[in-house]
Design a protein around this motif. Structure first.
Motif, PDB file in Angstrom:
ATOM      1  N   SER A 242       5.519 -10.095  10.399  1.00 50.49           N
ATOM      2  CA  SER A 242       4.162 -10.846  11.437  1.00 50.49           C
ATOM      3  C   SER A 242       4.814 -12.107  11.901  1.00 50.49           C
ATOM      4  N   ALA A 243       5.470 -12.938  11.173  1.00 52.54           N
ATOM      5  CA  ALA A 243       6.139 -14.188  11.788  1.00 52.54           C
ATOM      6  C   ALA A 243       7.312 -14.190  12.172  1.00 52.54           C
ATOM      7  N   ASP A 244       8.076 -12.964  12.465  1.00 55.81           N
ATOM      8  CA  ASP A 244       9.310 -12.561  12.687  1.00 55.81           C
ATOM      9  C   ASP A 244       9.414 -12.778  14.249  1.00 55.81           C
ATOM     10  N   LYS A 245      10.412 -13.390  14.954  1.00 53.78           N
ATOM     11  CA  LYS A 245      10.532 -13.614  16.395  1.00 53.78           C
ATOM     12  C   LYS A 245      11.023 -12.282  16.994  1.00 53.78           C
ATOM     13  N   ARG A 246      11.826 -11.662  16.335  1.00 55.10           N
ATOM     14  CA  ARG A 246      12.403 -10.305  16.951  1.00 55.10           C
ATOM     15  C   ARG A 246      11.293  -9.407  17.448  1.00 55.10           C
ATOM     16  N   LYS A 247      11.577  -8.611  18.231  1.00 57.72           N
ATOM     17  CA  LYS A 247      10.523  -7.554  18.692  1.00 57.72           C
ATOM     18  C   LYS A 247      10.714  -6.488  17.880  1.00 57.72           C
ATOM     19  N   LEU A 248       9.200  -6.192  17.700  1.00 55.94           N
ATOM     20  CA  LEU A 248       8.995  -5.043  16.612  1.00 55.94           C
ATOM     21  C   LEU A 248       8.842  -3.669  17.446  1.00 55.94           C
ATOM     22  N   PHE A 249       9.349  -2.658  16.951  1.00 55.10           N
ATOM     23  CA  PHE A 249       8.811  -1.430  17.308  1.00 55.10           C
ATOM     24  C   PHE A 249       8.325  -0.678  16.211  1.00 55.10           C
ATOM     25  N   LYS A 250       7.046   0.042  16.539  1.00 55.96           N
ATOM     26  CA  LYS A 250       6.706   0.947  15.245  1.00 55.96           C
ATOM     27  C   LYS A 250       6.914   2.350  15.941  1.00 55.96           C
ATOM     28  N   ILE A 251       7.559   3.212  15.475  1.00 57.39           N
ATOM     29  CA  ILE A 251       7.884   4.692  15.880  1.00 57.39           C
ATOM     30  C   ILE A 251       7.422   5.497  15.040  1.00 57.39           C
ATOM     31  N   GLY A 252       6.672   6.397  15.399  1.00 63.56           N
ATOM     32  CA  GLY A 252       6.099   7.739  14.586  1.00 63.56           C
ATOM     33  C   GLY A 252       7.017   9.051  15.452  1.00 63.56           C
TER      34      GLY A 252
ATOM     35  N   LYS B  38       0.672  -1.360  -0.048  1.00 63.37           N
ATOM     36  CA  LYS B  38       0.027   0.120  -0.065  1.00 63.37           C
ATOM     37  C   LYS B  38       0.802   1.196  -0.011  1.00 63.37           C
ATOM     38  N   GLY B  39       1.970   1.286   0.198  1.00 58.74           N
ATOM     39  CA  GLY B  39       2.933   2.509   0.488  1.00 58.74           C
ATOM     40  C   GLY B  39       4.223   2.174   0.607  1.00 58.74           C
ATOM     41  N   ARG B  40       4.948   3.120   1.018  1.00 57.13           N
ATOM     42  CA  ARG B  40       6.474   3.101   1.450  1.00 57.13           C
ATOM     43  C   ARG B  40       6.583   3.626   2.763  1.00 57.13           C
TER      44      ARG B  40
ATOM     45  N   ARG C  42       6.941  16.164   9.250  1.00 62.78           N
ATOM     46  CA  ARG C  42       7.383  17.373   9.393  1.00 62.78           C
ATOM     47  C   ARG C  42       6.215  18.416   9.616  1.00 62.78           C
ATOM     48  N   ASP C  43       6.201  18.919  10.882  1.00 65.65           N
ATOM     49  CA  ASP C  43       5.134  19.749  11.223  1.00 65.65           C
ATOM     50  C   ASP C  43       3.684  19.157  11.167  1.00 65.65           C
ATOM     51  N   GLY C  44       3.816  17.705  11.637  1.00 71.56           N
ATOM     52  CA  GLY C  44       2.541  17.079  11.678  1.00 71.56           C
ATOM     53  C   GLY C  44       2.326  16.576  12.953  1.00 71.56           C
ATOM     54  N   SER C  45       2.114  15.156  13.190  1.00 68.65           N
ATOM     55  CA  SER C  45       1.965  14.646  14.408  1.00 68.65           C
ATOM     56  C   SER C  45       2.518  13.068  14.346  1.00 68.65           C
ATOM     57  N   ALA C  46       2.997  12.747  15.565  1.00 65.11           N
ATOM     58  CA  ALA C  46       3.506  11.271  15.692  1.00 65.11           C
ATOM     59  C   ALA C  46       2.444   9.976  15.692  1.00 65.11           C
ATOM     60  N   LYS C  47       1.151  10.910  16.120  1.00 63.47           N
ATOM     61  CA  LYS C  47      -0.001   9.873  16.126  1.00 63.47           C
ATOM     62  C   LYS C  47      -0.417   9.617  14.615  1.00 63.47           C
ATOM     63  N   ALA C  48      -0.163  10.516  13.782  1.00 67.18           N
ATOM     64  CA  ALA C  48      -0.525  10.357  12.563  1.00 67.18           C
ATOM     65  C   ALA C  48       0.588   9.537  11.791  1.00 67.18           C
ATOM     66  N   ALA C  49       1.766   9.812  12.005  1.00 63.16           N
ATOM     67  CA  ALA C  49       2.855   8.786  11.727  1.00 63.16           C
ATOM     68  C   ALA C  49       2.502   7.184  12.136  1.00 63.16           C
ATOM     69  N   LEU C  50       2.257   6.899  13.243  1.00 61.50           N
ATOM     70  CA  LEU C  50       1.855   5.535  13.630  1.00 61.50           C
ATOM     71  C   LEU C  50       0.773   5.041  13.129  1.00 61.50           C
ATOM     72  N   ALA C  51      -0.232   5.975  12.901  1.00 67.06           N
ATOM     73  CA  ALA C  51      -1.500   5.345  12.051  1.00 67.06           C
ATOM     74  C   ALA C  51      -1.159   5.022  10.664  1.00 67.06           C
ATOM     75  N   GLN C  52      -0.165   5.731  10.015  1.00 67.22           N
ATOM     76  CA  GLN C  52       0.054   5.435   8.678  1.00 67.22           C
ATOM     77  C   GLN C  52       0.881   4.204   8.532  1.00 67.22           C
ATOM     78  N   ILE C  53       1.791   3.759   9.689  1.00 68.19           N
ATOM     79  CA  ILE C  53       2.165   2.376   9.644  1.00 68.19           C
ATOM     80  C   ILE C  53       1.327   1.328   9.685  1.00 68.19           C
ATOM     81  N   ASP C  54       0.436   1.429  10.438  1.00 72.21           N
ATOM     82  CA  ASP C  54      -0.822   0.582  10.508  1.00 72.21           C
ATOM     83  C   ASP C  54      -1.555   0.417   9.220  1.00 72.21           C
ATOM     84  N   GLU C  55      -1.909   1.630   9.012  1.00 68.79           N
ATOM     85  CA  GLU C  55      -2.925   1.521   7.633  1.00 68.79           C
ATOM     86  C   GLU C  55      -2.148   0.904   6.373  1.00 68.79           C
ATOM     87  N   GLN C  56      -0.788   1.282   6.271  1.00 74.40           N
ATOM     88  CA  GLN C  56      -0.229   0.788   4.884  1.00 74.40           C
ATOM     89  C   GLN C  56       0.264  -0.457   5.246  1.00 74.40           C
ATOM     90  N   GLY C  57       0.277  -1.035   6.329  1.00 78.47           N
ATOM     91  CA  GLY C  57       0.599  -2.568   6.482  1.00 78.47           C
ATOM     92  C   GLY C  57       2.053  -2.619   6.433  1.00 78.47           C
TER      93      GLY C  57
END
Length: 530
Positions: free
Chosen positions: A504-514, A463-465, A483-498
């Motif tokens: 999803s099957a990776d055993k490593r701990k995953l951090f999503k950072i906005g 869905k994106g990059r 830039r001049d936006g919000s970290a919440k919007a950045a996090l939402a984009q990570i989820d929305e764009q997949g």
């Protein structure tokens, strides 16, 4: 005395006769010598620095001087037995331009005169110092031909060095050196009847230098499949010639032989000089790695590409372009024009990028870093200019960032970057709008990539990059920047764009950072982790 103690690695030796007389390990390239020598065609070869060009030229010199004993047991010995006139000696005029005071007014002139004087002394030729330099060159070629009855062999090593030395330093001297070349080497075309063989080497093929315009019969073999391994070391040559060194290196680093070979490949292999070329190792790095029994960054440490870094700064180059393969036409990869703002051809010819893919129909290539030694060495050299950290206080240390990334300490990563941005200067113009989202992304990308982490930008999903993904043995970090936006919007984009779906099957701990960057405060103002 052990076998290893009896073997001598030719580190820094560029003279074929010295190498052979000192019984150094030698990767046999003499079949290429014979193939070239059979022709009277003048040649040009471009290869990166410290890739064996000077040694190959010295091998040609020894061959044309008829020094048969130096070639005992080598491939050319069998070929030469079929030659109607084996080991015939020719007058050889060699110009060594790898060093000299070429930024000074008489530097190039003096280097050319030195070579002519030596040639005149070697063959007892009359020296007419009253003639112009091109006239003297022509007289020497004719005199040597008449005296020996044989055509002269002209060898020119690192012809482009007097031009590269002046790039972004002394434009006037660069033009003066070009003009001198134009008059001097034009003599070769006029004296074709007196020549046996001509061979030029260099890092870069300058499209406006006379040897490529006036001397239009010069055959460029830089991208020729028949000469792909003329310099450098193939996998087969590595394993055939350096078995004792590989064994010793594996033992010293607690590797199996296979693990050692894999690490050597990761660090020093990966050069390609034509379509469908076999992988070529950097010989300078290999020899130093075997000497030290360590996988260091030897080639990159041997010279800083200052003029290349300056060129990137001048055009505000986005270093994230190096994250993916860069397409270039065959005509662009072969020539360098100083007025060309695109630095990619020069990066290829200098050895910082190499051919990764090719399209025969389009006559185009895709370029990328050849190996990890070059990739991380080059990106680390960008850090001072992009991060502006040359004069930062002692507590500001990139190793502290490394610790936080390895530990999964996202608060520590945030604090490190906030400290960095607080130290960066405002734009000289005072225009805060010039601080783009790309600008602060570049700072974060360069900081992470120089750690040697697996760091990618603009990572495509269905869905994106994703802006940036960093992977370690234990953690995966997915960053989205605003830039001049919000970290919440950045996090939402990570989820929305997949962006996290591939892990999803990776055993490593995953951090999503906005992350939100404020252009007015010139720093990170929001940082949210999920």
């Amino acid at each position: 005395m052990t076998i290893m103690e009896e073997r001598f690695l030719p580190i820094g030796i560029q003279d074929f006769e010295k190498l052979r007389k000192n019984n150094c390990v030698y990767v046999d390239k003499t079949a290429f010598v014979y193939k070239l020598a059979k022709s009277n065609c003048p040649y040009f070869l471009s290869r990166p620095r410290r890739f064996g060009k000077s040694l190959f030229l010295s091998t040609l010199e020894a061959y044309f001087l008829g020094k048969k004993d130096l070639f005992k047991g080598l491939a050319i010995e069998k070929h030469e037995a079929e030659n109607p006139e084996p080991w015939a000696a020719y007058p050889v005029l060699k110009f060594s331009l790898a060093s000299g005071e070429f930024t000074k007014e008489e530097g190039l002139n003096n280097a050319l005169v030195f070579s002519l004087k030596r040639f005149e002394e070697d063959y007892a030729l009359p020296a007419n110092s009253e003639s112009t330099l091109p006239e003297r060159f022509k007289e020497d070629l004719i005199s040597a031909y008449k005296k020996t009855g044989r055509g002269v062999v002209v060898l020119v090593d690192e012809y482009d060095n007097p031009l590269l030395k002046n790039i972004n330093v002394n434009k006037e001297q660069e033009e003066a050196n070009r003009a001198l070349y134009k008059a001097f080497f034009a003599v070769l075309k006029d004296c074709d009847a007196y020549l046996r063989f001509v061979f030029f080497t260099g890092v870069t093929k300058f499209s406006k230098v006379s040897i490529f315009s006036d001397l239009n019969q010069l055959k460029d073999i830089s991208l020729d499949r028949n000469y792909d391994a003329i310099c450098g070391i193939t996998q087969e040559e590595l394993e055939q010639n350096f078995a004792p060194e590989i064994e010793a290196m594996a033992k010293d680093n607690d590797f199996t032989k296979e693990e050692c070979l894999a690490e050597l490949k990761r660090m020093y292999d990966g050069y390609h000089f034509c379509m469908n070329c076999p992988d070529i190792y950097n010989p300078f790095s290999l020899l130093n790695a075997f000497s030290e029994n360590d996988f260091g960054s030897y080639w990159f440490a041997s010279g800083t590409p200052t003029f290349l870094i300056n060129k990137l700064k001048d055009i505000n180059f986005d270093p994230r372009r190096f994250d993916s393969l860069i397409k270039i036409d065959e005509s662009e990869i072969s020539n360098y024009r100083p007025e060309n703002l695109d630095p990619i051809p020069l990066f290829y010819q200098s050895g910082y990028l190499t051919i990764k893919e090719s399209n025969k129909k389009q006559r185009s290539y895709k370029l990328g870093f050849p190996n990890d030694e070059v990739k991380y060495g080059f990106l680390k050299s960008l850090a001072p200019s992009y991060l502006k950290v040359e004069d930062k206080p002692a507590p500001f240390n990139i190793s502290l960032l490394d610790d936080t990334v390895e530990e999964g300490n996202t608060d520590g990563i945030r604090d490190w970057f906030k400290a960095l941005f607080a130290l960066l200067p405002y734009p000289a113009s005072g225009d805060l709008d010039s601080i783009t989202e790309q600008s602060f992304q570049n700072v974060i990308y360069i900081s992470l990539i120089v750690l040697g982490k697996y760091c990618r930008t603009e990572v495509h999903s269905a869905k994106g990059r994703a802006d940036c993904i960093v992977e370690t043995d234990d953690y995966v970090y997915i960053f989205e920047f605003k830039r001049d936006g919000s970290a919440k919007a950045a996090l939402a984009q990570i989820d929305e764009q997949g962006y996290a779906t591939p892990y999803s099957a990776d055993k490593r701990k995953l951090f999503k950072i906005g992350v939100n960057f404020s252009s007015s405060e010139k720093n990170i103002t929001e940082w949210e982790v999920k």
